[in-house]
Structure formats: structure tokens, C-alpha cells
Design a protein around this motif. Structure first.
Motif, mmCIF file in Angstrom:
data_model
loop_
_atom_site.group_PDB
_atom_site.id
_atom_site.type_symbol
_atom_site.label_atom_id
_atom_site.label_comp_id
_atom_site.label_asym_id
_atom_site.label_seq_id
_atom_site.Cartn_x
_atom_site.Cartn_y
_atom_site.Cartn_z
ATOM 1 N N GLU A 1 68.849 -54.489 115.982
ATOM 2 C CA GLU A 1 69.834 -55.385 115.545
ATOM 3 C C GLU A 1 70.717 -55.742 116.827
ATOM 4 O O GLU A 1 70.750 -56.911 116.597
ATOM 5 C CB GLU A 1 70.901 -54.586 114.604
ATOM 6 C CG GLU A 1 70.708 -54.165 113.020
ATOM 7 C CD GLU A 1 69.710 -52.817 113.614
ATOM 8 O OE1 GLU A 1 70.084 -52.216 113.732
ATOM 9 O OE2 GLU A 1 68.980 -52.537 112.220
ATOM 10 N N ASN A 2 70.425 -54.599 117.683
ATOM 11 C CA ASN A 2 71.552 -55.174 119.064
ATOM 12 C C ASN A 2 70.108 -56.192 119.565
ATOM 13 O O ASN A 2 70.605 -55.819 121.037
ATOM 14 C CB ASN A 2 71.732 -53.836 119.680
ATOM 15 C CG ASN A 2 72.431 -53.094 118.529
ATOM 16 O OD1 ASN A 2 73.193 -53.812 117.761
ATOM 17 N ND2 ASN A 2 72.428 -51.460 119.348
ATOM 18 N N CYS A 3 68.865 -56.488 118.868
ATOM 19 C CA CYS A 3 67.789 -56.462 120.323
ATOM 20 C C CYS A 3 67.466 -57.697 119.423
ATOM 21 O O CYS A 3 66.495 -56.943 118.518
ATOM 22 C CB CYS A 3 67.630 -55.710 120.627
ATOM 23 S SG CYS A 3 65.957 -55.375 121.101
ATOM 24 N N ASN A 4 67.118 -58.670 119.486
ATOM 25 C CA ASN A 4 65.942 -59.454 118.876
ATOM 26 C C ASN A 4 64.804 -59.880 119.411
ATOM 27 O O ASN A 4 64.277 -61.071 119.285
ATOM 28 C CB ASN A 4 67.595 -61.707 118.669
ATOM 29 C CG ASN A 4 67.762 -61.396 119.688
ATOM 30 O OD1 ASN A 4 67.503 -61.040 121.093
ATOM 31 N ND2 ASN A 4 69.160 -62.005 119.477
ATOM 32 N N ALA A 5 64.467 -58.916 120.711
ATOM 33 C CA ALA A 5 63.202 -59.413 121.083
ATOM 34 C C ALA A 5 62.191 -58.556 120.011
ATOM 35 O O ALA A 5 63.141 -57.459 119.958
ATOM 36 C CB ALA A 5 63.116 -59.506 122.941
HETATM 37 C C1 LIG Z 1 69.477 -63.330 121.651
HETATM 38 O O1 LIG Z 1 68.983 -64.152 121.294
HETATM 39 C C2 LIG Z 1 70.278 -64.848 121.909
HETATM 40 C C3 LIG Z 1 70.818 -66.743 121.278
HETATM 41 O O2 LIG Z 1 68.574 -66.685 121.626
HETATM 42 C C4 LIG Z 1 70.184 -64.935 122.975
HETATM 43 O O3 LIG Z 1 71.798 -65.094 123.766
HETATM 44 C C5 LIG Z 1 71.383 -63.437 123.380
HETATM 45 O O4 LIG Z 1 71.125 -63.265 124.616
HETATM 46 C C6 LIG Z 1 69.500 -62.451 122.899
HETATM 47 N N1 LIG Z 1 70.348 -60.717 123.203
HETATM 48 C C7 LIG Z 1 69.089 -60.288 122.687
HETATM 49 C C8 LIG Z 1 69.813 -58.935 123.334
HETATM 50 O O5 LIG Z 1 67.732 -60.951 123.517
#
Ligand SMILES: *[C@@H]1O[C@H](CO)[C@@H](O)[C@H](O)[C@H]1NC(C)=O
Ligand SMILES: *[C@@H]1O[C@H](CO)[C@@H](O)[C@H](O)[C@H]1NC(C)=O
Ligand SMILES: *[C@@H]1O[C@H](CO)[C@@H](O)[C@H](O)[C@H]1NC(C)=O
Ligand SMILES: *[C@@H]1O[C@H](CO)[C@@H](O)[C@H](O)[C@H]1NC(C)=O
Length: 298
Positions: free
Chosen positions: A225-229
Motif C-alpha cells: 500500500e505504501n508503494c504504487n510501483a
Molecule cells: C505514488 O504515486 C503518486 C502519484 O503519481 C506519487 O506522487 C507518489 O510519489 C507515489 N508514491 C510512491 C511511493 O511511489
């Protein structure tokens, strides 16, 4: 090194490991991690991986998960040796990508977390025909590097203090044997565990670690969840340096002898890190090859 025949390679590597005290789980550690990962791979990922593996692997990821250590002192690959670890400031017990991810000459991104981003990106972009990354890079190597570095970033002393080179300069005894703290965490704890609890049988050790991986593990996996990559190496590195402070460095001052107390309290920590990196490697590979299934057709 380049002239050595493969059958001498193993012996030479053992020799070099002793001399240089290299960074990285030992051969067993990487094998265990990749064997665990294989259990969680999807069909798509398995197909794509098999297509990328070198023939010598015979369709199995685990035997090539140590490759990155075998080649890193070869002149042709010497650039890759800083990619196995990241050093943090002494006694701070935290990690920051911007501050810490560079090699000893200060070149940015040249560390284990930077390398994980690098090779994930190469594999991910490889199926876009319009993207030259996939054509530019050797994806067999990208897969072998990624599988190795996801293991390395979970070895707590890969994210250790710069002043002692991740425990490499801390001379200790492991029972009666002279060694250094880094090597204890790469190899000795795993070897002693295998000898003491698993009849020297790596498969028995793997099964025991696997039997501990439950569903709540998979939920908890990496705090996705803390990570969208696709991949969150910074989370793993932060965990590692915390474990290094809490378990690896503690009671392991230079000149100390580490025995039963240290071994029995640290072994579960090592087994957990092996399990975590196996499960996470699988999740990463599943994501990479789910979004880009066409790689398998190449
Ligand atoms: C997740 O995506 C948002 C929007 O693109 C970005 O601002 C944020 O830094 C990202 N978070 C991570 C942990 O990569
Ligand atoms: C990224 O991968 C390429 C190909 O292996 C390599 O030349 C480069 O040094 C890598 N960079 C990092 C930071 O891993
Ligand atoms: C890719 O790397 C592997 C492992 O180093 C090597 O065996 C293979 O020949 C390389 N492929 C190409 C096209 O260079
Ligand atoms: C399994 O989990 C238990 C409880 O956390 C732990 O004590 C034990 O060392 C673990 N065993 C292995 C092989 O990971």
C-alpha cells in the motif's frame, strides 16, 4: 578470473569470498530465495522467465540467482559490484535513497536499490515494441540481476554502515572460526542452521521456511500500500538497516566470539528475511510479466 575454466570457478569463488569478504547472501541464500519465489510464480511469469533463462539453467531460476556474484569481479562486469549493497551513515539505523544510493565515487543510483529499479524497468519496458530499452539491454541478464539484488537488499548487512563496510571490517569468530560479521550473515548462519537443524539438506531447510509462509504473510508482504510501483526496494532497504542495528551489529563488537546465543536468536531473523525476499521476488516478477505477457513470445 576470465581465463578460469568453469569447473574451477566454484573453488576460486570460495577462495575469493574468504579473501575479500564479498557483499551478498552466499550461494545457498540466493538458491533458497529463488526456490521459494518459484512456488509463487504465475503461469505467465513462469513462461516468460523460462524464455529468458540461459540454457544452462534448464528452465529453473534458482541455479542462476548466484550468477551476479560469480561475474562481478570479472573485468567485464566490474561496474556491477557496487550494485550489490547500499551503505548508510554510521550508527544512524535509517536509509534514504537520495542520501545513500551512490557508489564510493559518489555516482548516483549506483547501489542495490537503484539497480532493482533499473532492472525492473528494463524488464517492464521490454514488451513495448516502440520502447528501445528492451532491445538495448540483455533481458536475460536483467532477470538474473534482478533476482539476485532482490535477495541482496534483504540481507541486513547489505544496508549496513559505511564505516565498517556493512560488517566486512568487523572481525569476529563464528564459534571457533575466524571470519567477519558480514560473512556470518551471508553464509555462516545459514550453513550452521543447515548443519544443526536440517541434516545438511538445503531442501529440508527450504521446506521448513516455506511451511512458515502463511496467507497473512502474503497480505502483509511488502506494505504494498505504501508503494504504487511494481517494486519497492526502498521499503526493503529500510527494513534491512533496522534489522542490522537490532540484530546483526548488536553484541557483535570487533573481536567478539559469536556462538549459540547469537546463532539461535538470529537464525529465525535470517529465515524470515529469506522468506520475505522469496515471496516479494515472486510478486515483483508476477507483476512485471503480467502486464507484459508478449515477452514470452519473443
Ligand atoms: C505514488 O504515486 C503518486 C502519484 O503519481 C506519487 O506522487 C507518489 O510519489 C507515489 N508514491 C510512491 C511511493 O511511489
Ligand atoms: C542498469 O543496467 C545497465 C545494463 O546492465 C547497466 O549498464 C547500468 O550500469 C545499470 N545501472 C544501475 C544503476 O543499475
Ligand atoms: C545475454 O547475457 C547472457 C548472460 O551473460 C549471455 O549468455 C548472452 O549471450 C547474452 N545475449 C546477448 C544477445 O548478448
Ligand atoms: C517459523 O515461525 C516461528 C514463529 O515466528 C519461528 O519461531 C520459527 O523460527 C520459524 N521457522 C522458520 C524455519 O522460519
Amino acid at each position: 578470473m576470465g581465463e578460469l575454466e568453469p569447473r574451477w570457478m566454484g573453488r576460486a569463488m570460495v577462495f575469493l569470498l574468504i579473501i575479500w569478504g564479498v557483499h551478498g547472501w552466499g550461494k545457498e541464500g540466493h538458491f533458497i530465495i529463488c526456490k521459494i519465489a518459484e512456488e509463487y510464480l504465475t503461469e505467465d511469469a513462469l513462461t516468460a522467465i523460462k524464455a529468458l533463462l540461459p540454457d544452462t539453467a534448464e528452465g529453473d531460476l534458482a541455479p542462476v540467482c548466484y550468477w551476479a556474484d560469480e561475474i562481478k569481479h570479472h573485468y567485464h562486469y566490474r561496474w556491477s559490484s557496487p550494485l550489490h549493497y547500499v551503505d548508510t551513515p554510521d550508527f544512524r539505523c535509517n536509509y534514504k535513497y537520495c542520501r545513500d544510493c551512490h557508489d564510493s565515487h559518489g555516482h548516483k543510483d549506483r547501489c542495490v536499490t537503484g539497480a532493482i529499479y533499473n532492472y525492473t524497468k528494463q524488464l517492464e519496458s521490454s514488451s513495448y515494441a516502440s520502447d528501445s530499452l528492451g532491445l538495448k539491454y540483455n533481458l536475460t541478464e536483467a532477470l538474473m540481476f534482478l533476482s539476485h539484488f532482490v535477495g541482496d537488499v534483504h540481507q541486513p548487512l547489505h544496508v549496513g554502515f559505511v564505516g565498517d563496510k556493512g560488517g566486512n571490517t568487523i572481525k569476529v569468530r563464528w564459534y571457533r572460526r575466524k571470519t567477519n560479521l558480514h560473512h556470518v550473515w551471508d553464509t555462516m548462519i545459514i550453513e550452521s542452521a543447515m548443519k544443526t537443524f536440517y541434516n545438511k539438506d538445503i531442501d529440508e531447510m527450504i521446506q521448513s521456511i516455506q511451511s512458515n509462509i502463511t496467507d497473512d504473510w502474503l497480505v502483509d508482504v511488502p506494505s504494498w500500500e505504501n508503494c504504487n510501483a511494481t517494486v519497492c526496494p526502498d521499503t526493503y532497504a529500510s527494513e534491512s538497516v533496522k534489522v542490522a542495528c537490532k540484530f546483526a551489529y548488536r553484541n557483535a563488537t570487533p573481536g567478539s566470539t559469536l556462538g549459540d546465543d547469537y546463532f539461535l536468536s538470529r537464525m529465525p531473523v535470517v529465515e524470515k528475511r529469506l522468506a520475505q525476499s522469496g515471496v516479494r521476488l515472486a510478486v515483483i516478477l508476477n507483476q512485471i510479466f503480467a502486464s507484459h505477457p508478449s515477452i514470452a513470445k519473443e
